[in-house]
Design a protein around this motif. Structure first.
Motif, PDB file in Angstrom:
ATOM      1  N   LEU A   1       0.827  -1.204   0.000  1.00  0.00           N
ATOM      2  CA  LEU A   1       0.000   0.000   0.000  1.00  0.00           C
ATOM      3  C   LEU A   1       0.861   1.253   0.000  1.00  0.00           C
ATOM      4  CD1 LEU A   1      -2.783  -1.077   2.512  1.00  0.00           C
ATOM      5  CD2 LEU A   1      -3.080  -0.651   0.071  1.00  0.00           C
ATOM      6  N   SER A   2       1.940   1.245   0.768  1.00  0.00           N
ATOM      7  CA  SER A   2       2.764   2.447   0.888  1.00  0.00           C
ATOM      8  C   SER A   2       3.529   2.756  -0.381  1.00  0.00           C
ATOM      9  CB  SER A   2       3.747   2.294   2.053  1.00  0.00           C
ATOM     10  OG  SER A   2       4.662   1.252   1.790  1.00  0.00           O
ATOM     11  N   SER A   3       3.697   1.784  -1.237  1.00  0.00           N
ATOM     12  CA  SER A   3       4.477   2.007  -2.450  1.00  0.00           C
ATOM     13  C   SER A   3       3.609   2.386  -3.634  1.00  0.00           C
ATOM     14  CB  SER A   3       5.264   0.739  -2.807  1.00  0.00           C
ATOM     15  OG  SER A   3       4.378  -0.311  -3.138  1.00  0.00           O
ATOM     16  N   ALA A   4       2.307   2.493  -3.426  1.00  0.00           N
ATOM     17  CA  ALA A   4       1.408   2.772  -4.546  1.00  0.00           C
ATOM     18  C   ALA A   4       0.516   3.954  -4.222  1.00  0.00           C
ATOM     19  CB  ALA A   4       0.545   1.543  -4.856  1.00  0.00           C
ATOM     20  N   VAL A   5       0.239   4.779  -5.212  1.00  0.00           N
ATOM     21  CA  VAL A   5      -0.755   5.834  -5.084  1.00  0.00           C
ATOM     22  C   VAL A   5      -2.015   5.328  -5.748  1.00  0.00           C
ATOM     23  CG1 VAL A   5      -1.337   8.214  -5.662  1.00  0.00           C
ATOM     24  CG2 VAL A   5       1.024   7.601  -5.164  1.00  0.00           C
ATOM     25  N   LEU A   6      -3.079   5.133  -4.969  1.00  0.00           N
ATOM     26  CA  LEU A   6      -4.314   4.563  -5.486  1.00  0.00           C
ATOM     27  C   LEU A   6      -5.292   5.675  -5.795  1.00  0.00           C
ATOM     28  CD1 LEU A   6      -4.695   1.638  -2.933  1.00  0.00           C
ATOM     29  CD2 LEU A   6      -3.569   1.626  -5.154  1.00  0.00           C
ATOM     30  N   PHE A   7      -6.033   5.524  -6.849  1.00  0.00           N
ATOM     31  CA  PHE A   7      -7.034   6.509  -7.206  1.00  0.00           C
ATOM     32  C   PHE A   7      -8.391   5.819  -7.264  1.00  0.00           C
ATOM     33  CE2 PHE A   7      -3.079   8.141  -8.826  1.00  0.00           C
ATOM     34  CZ  PHE A   7      -3.113   9.450  -8.387  1.00  0.00           C
ATOM     35  N   ALA A   8      -9.423   6.521  -6.779  1.00  0.00           N
ATOM     36  CA  ALA A   8     -10.760   5.947  -6.722  1.00  0.00           C
ATOM     37  C   ALA A   8     -11.280   5.727  -8.128  1.00  0.00           C
ATOM     38  CB  ALA A   8     -11.702   6.881  -5.967  1.00  0.00           C
ATOM     39  N   ALA A   9     -11.905   4.575  -8.319  1.00  0.00           N
ATOM     40  CA  ALA A   9     -12.488   4.265  -9.621  1.00  0.00           C
ATOM     41  C   ALA A   9     -13.998   4.336  -9.529  1.00  0.00           C
ATOM     42  CB  ALA A   9     -12.068   2.864 -10.071  1.00  0.00           C
ATOM     43  N   ALA A  10     -14.631   4.795 -10.578  1.00  0.00           N
ATOM     44  CA  ALA A  10     -16.094   4.819 -10.599  1.00  0.00           C
ATOM     45  C   ALA A  10     -16.597   3.398 -10.601  1.00  0.00           C
ATOM     46  CB  ALA A  10     -16.586   5.543 -11.857  1.00  0.00           C
TER      47      ALA A  10
ATOM     48  N   THR B   1       0.386  14.845  10.635  1.00  0.00           N
ATOM     49  CA  THR B   1       0.304  15.386   9.279  1.00  0.00           C
ATOM     50  C   THR B   1       0.551  16.892   9.303  1.00  0.00           C
ATOM     51  OG1 THR B   1      -2.092  15.653   9.502  1.00  0.00           O
ATOM     52  CG2 THR B   1      -1.304  13.598   8.531  1.00  0.00           C
ATOM     53  N   ALA B   2       1.123  17.403   8.237  1.00  0.00           N
ATOM     54  CA  ALA B   2       1.443  18.824   8.140  1.00  0.00           C
ATOM     55  C   ALA B   2       0.310  19.592   7.474  1.00  0.00           C
ATOM     56  CB  ALA B   2       2.729  19.012   7.344  1.00  0.00           C
ATOM     57  N   GLN B   3      -0.065  20.721   8.068  1.00  0.00           N
ATOM     58  CA  GLN B   3      -1.111  21.562   7.479  1.00  0.00           C
ATOM     59  C   GLN B   3      -0.717  21.975   6.064  1.00  0.00           C
ATOM     60  OE1 GLN B   3      -2.193  24.865   9.952  1.00  0.00           O
ATOM     61  NE2 GLN B   3      -3.540  25.792   8.428  1.00  0.00           N
ATOM     62  N   GLY B   4      -1.667  21.849   5.143  1.00  0.00           N
ATOM     63  CA  GLY B   4      -1.425  22.202   3.749  1.00  0.00           C
ATOM     64  C   GLY B   4      -0.841  21.087   2.912  1.00  0.00           C
ATOM     65  N   SER B   5      -0.440  19.987   3.541  1.00  0.00           N
ATOM     66  CA  SER B   5       0.150  18.870   2.790  1.00  0.00           C
ATOM     67  C   SER B   5      -0.935  17.958   2.223  1.00  0.00           C
ATOM     68  CB  SER B   5       1.083  18.061   3.689  1.00  0.00           C
ATOM     69  OG  SER B   5       0.335  17.407   4.717  1.00  0.00           O
ATOM     70  N   LYS B   6      -0.524  17.131   1.276  1.00  0.00           N
ATOM     71  CA  LYS B   6      -1.425  16.146   0.682  1.00  0.00           C
ATOM     72  C   LYS B   6      -1.267  14.811   1.406  1.00  0.00           C
ATOM     73  CE  LYS B   6      -2.755  18.761  -2.864  1.00  0.00           C
ATOM     74  NZ  LYS B   6      -4.148  19.204  -3.051  1.00  0.00           N
ATOM     75  N   VAL B   7      -2.383  14.152   1.649  1.00  0.00           N
ATOM     76  CA  VAL B   7      -2.349  12.795   2.200  1.00  0.00           C
ATOM     77  C   VAL B   7      -3.142  11.879   1.281  1.00  0.00           C
ATOM     78  CG1 VAL B   7      -2.064  13.517   4.600  1.00  0.00           C
ATOM     79  CG2 VAL B   7      -4.372  13.238   3.666  1.00  0.00           C
ATOM     80  N   GLN B   8      -2.754  10.624   1.273  1.00  0.00           N
ATOM     81  CA  GLN B   8      -3.445   9.623   0.467  1.00  0.00           C
ATOM     82  C   GLN B   8      -4.160   8.651   1.390  1.00  0.00           C
ATOM     83  OE1 GLN B   8      -0.131   8.086  -1.670  1.00  0.00           O
ATOM     84  NE2 GLN B   8       0.257  10.036  -2.707  1.00  0.00           N
ATOM     85  N   VAL B   9      -5.444   8.512   1.170  1.00  0.00           N
ATOM     86  CA  VAL B   9      -6.246   7.569   1.943  1.00  0.00           C
ATOM     87  C   VAL B   9      -6.230   6.252   1.180  1.00  0.00           C
ATOM     88  CG1 VAL B   9      -8.451   7.161   3.081  1.00  0.00           C
ATOM     89  CG2 VAL B   9      -7.692   9.511   2.664  1.00  0.00           C
ATOM     90  N   LEU B  10      -5.483   5.282   1.693  1.00  0.00           N
ATOM     91  CA  LEU B  10      -5.210   4.060   0.947  1.00  0.00           C
ATOM     92  C   LEU B  10      -6.240   2.965   1.178  1.00  0.00           C
ATOM     93  CD1 LEU B  10      -1.368   3.840   1.559  1.00  0.00           C
ATOM     94  CD2 LEU B  10      -2.558   4.845  -0.399  1.00  0.00           C
ATOM     95  N   ALA B  11      -6.643   2.790   2.434  1.00  0.00           N
ATOM     96  CA  ALA B  11      -7.502   1.652   2.753  1.00  0.00           C
ATOM     97  C   ALA B  11      -8.347   1.979   3.975  1.00  0.00           C
ATOM     98  CB  ALA B  11      -6.659   0.402   3.006  1.00  0.00           C
TER      99      ALA B  11
ATOM    100  N   TYR C   1      -9.154   4.594   8.880  1.00  0.00           N
ATOM    101  CA  TYR C   1      -8.548   4.744   7.560  1.00  0.00           C
ATOM    102  C   TYR C   1      -7.034   4.678   7.657  1.00  0.00           C
ATOM    103  CZ  TYR C   1     -13.075   6.087   5.737  1.00  0.00           C
ATOM    104  OH  TYR C   1     -14.388   6.082   5.369  1.00  0.00           O
ATOM    105  N   LEU C   2      -6.432   3.935   6.737  1.00  0.00           N
ATOM    106  CA  LEU C   2      -4.985   3.868   6.621  1.00  0.00           C
ATOM    107  C   LEU C   2      -4.541   4.984   5.679  1.00  0.00           C
ATOM    108  CD1 LEU C   2      -2.382   2.326   7.328  1.00  0.00           C
ATOM    109  CD2 LEU C   2      -2.749   0.963   5.261  1.00  0.00           C
ATOM    110  N   VAL C   3      -3.743   5.915   6.221  1.00  0.00           N
ATOM    111  CA  VAL C   3      -3.381   7.136   5.495  1.00  0.00           C
ATOM    112  C   VAL C   3      -1.868   7.207   5.320  1.00  0.00           C
ATOM    113  CG1 VAL C   3      -3.368   9.667   5.651  1.00  0.00           C
ATOM    114  CG2 VAL C   3      -5.421   8.379   6.295  1.00  0.00           C
ATOM    115  N   ARG C   4      -1.470   7.642   4.155  1.00  0.00           N
ATOM    116  CA  ARG C   4      -0.049   7.889   3.878  1.00  0.00           C
ATOM    117  C   ARG C   4       0.193   9.384   3.907  1.00  0.00           C
ATOM    118  NH1 ARG C   4       3.377   6.221  -1.586  1.00  0.00           N
ATOM    119  NH2 ARG C   4       5.361   7.100  -0.918  1.00  0.00           N
ATOM    120  N   SER C   5       1.116   9.828   4.753  1.00  0.00           N
ATOM    121  CA  SER C   5       1.418  11.254   4.874  1.00  0.00           C
ATOM    122  C   SER C   5       2.299  11.707   3.717  1.00  0.00           C
ATOM    123  CB  SER C   5       2.111  11.534   6.207  1.00  0.00           C
ATOM    124  OG  SER C   5       3.440  11.037   6.173  1.00  0.00           O
TER     125      SER C   5
END
Length: 246
Positions: free
Chosen positions: A9-18, A194-204, A218-222
């Motif tokens: 999970l940490s090595s991949a950026v996942l994007f939501a699919a319709a 997490t840092a204010q203004g940063s992007k996080v990825q919600v993986l699982a 939720y498992l989040v990648r900072s």
């Protein structure tokens, strides 16, 4: 096992699919109350009829065989014919029941073995069924779809849920107020803030059996590449950009 899962999970950026469209001949087709169709593969059409009753109850009849069903107060609109496994000779019936909102809709699956009508199970939706004995069901969770897998056991005439420890989410958000990421779902230790203004990825997501999406972990990648857990309520409150709807 958990370590390898987190590494993936940490090595991949996942994007939501319709969500995928329903199988032709499934829940998107207009339901009917009667039809003649070969369900048991003997080459002869079987007379099928559905009679709705009070409070969501219904009677489904195939030939001389009858089964009673209960849609728990939903309106029963009819049935369609589906083929969950094109590798066998049988076809199935999908009984449609309509609730006040989409999340209340239920679909009841039945098989016919030439002698009796077999209740296979029910699902909230038939998101994807490609005829390989697998049914995928999407449930809206506030900003993502929880995808569940069901497998047809022809020997037992049952559609069985295949458990998942985690559900794929795959969305990105921006931190509007710093929040901690916990090392686990059971402890209070913090792996990162997490840092204010940063992007996080919600993986699982880890979903409680009857919890709403506010209670989901939720498992989040900072932005620094660290993984940790956060409750749904905090995630929604302290981020922006999640595809919230409904």
């Amino acid at each position: 096992m958990k370590t390898s899962l987190l590494a993936v999970l940490s090595s991949a950026v996942l994007f939501a699919a319709a969500p995928a469209g329903a199988q032709p001949g499934a829940q998107n087709d207009a339901p009917v109350k009667s039809a003649n169709v070969d369900l048991d593969g003997d080459g002869k059409p079987d007379a099928v009829s559905l009679t709705p009753g009070a409070d969501g109850k219904f009677t489904l009849k195939v030939g001389a065989a009858t089964v009673q069903g209960n849609a728990a107060g939903n309106e029963v609109s009819g049935f369609t014919v589906v083929d969950l496994d094109t590798g066998d000779k049988w076809k199935e019936l999908l009984v449609h029941s309509v609730g006040d909102v989409d999340d209340d809709h239920r679909f009841f699956l039945y098989g016919y073995d030439g002698k009796g009508v077999k209740p296979l199970g029910d699902v909230r939706a038939l998101t994807e069924a490609k005829g390989n004995g697998i049914v995928l069901v999407d449930t809206w969770m506030g900003f993502w779809h929880r995808r569940e897998k069901y497998a047809l056991d022809r020997k037992a005439w049952k559609l069985n849920l295949v458990p998942q420890e985690l559900y794929a989410v795959g969305v990105e958000a921006t931190v509007k107020k710093s929040f901690p990421l916990a090392q686990s779902r059971t402890g209070s230790a913090v792996v990162a803030n997490t840092a204010q203004g940063s992007k996080v990825q919600v993986l699982a997501a880890s979903v409680a059996p009857k919890g709403d999406w506010d209670d989901v972990w939720y498992l989040v990648r900072s932005s620094s590449g660290l993984l940790g857990w956060v409750r749904g309520k905090a995630l929604v409150e302290f981020t922006e950009g999640l595809p919230l709807a409904g």
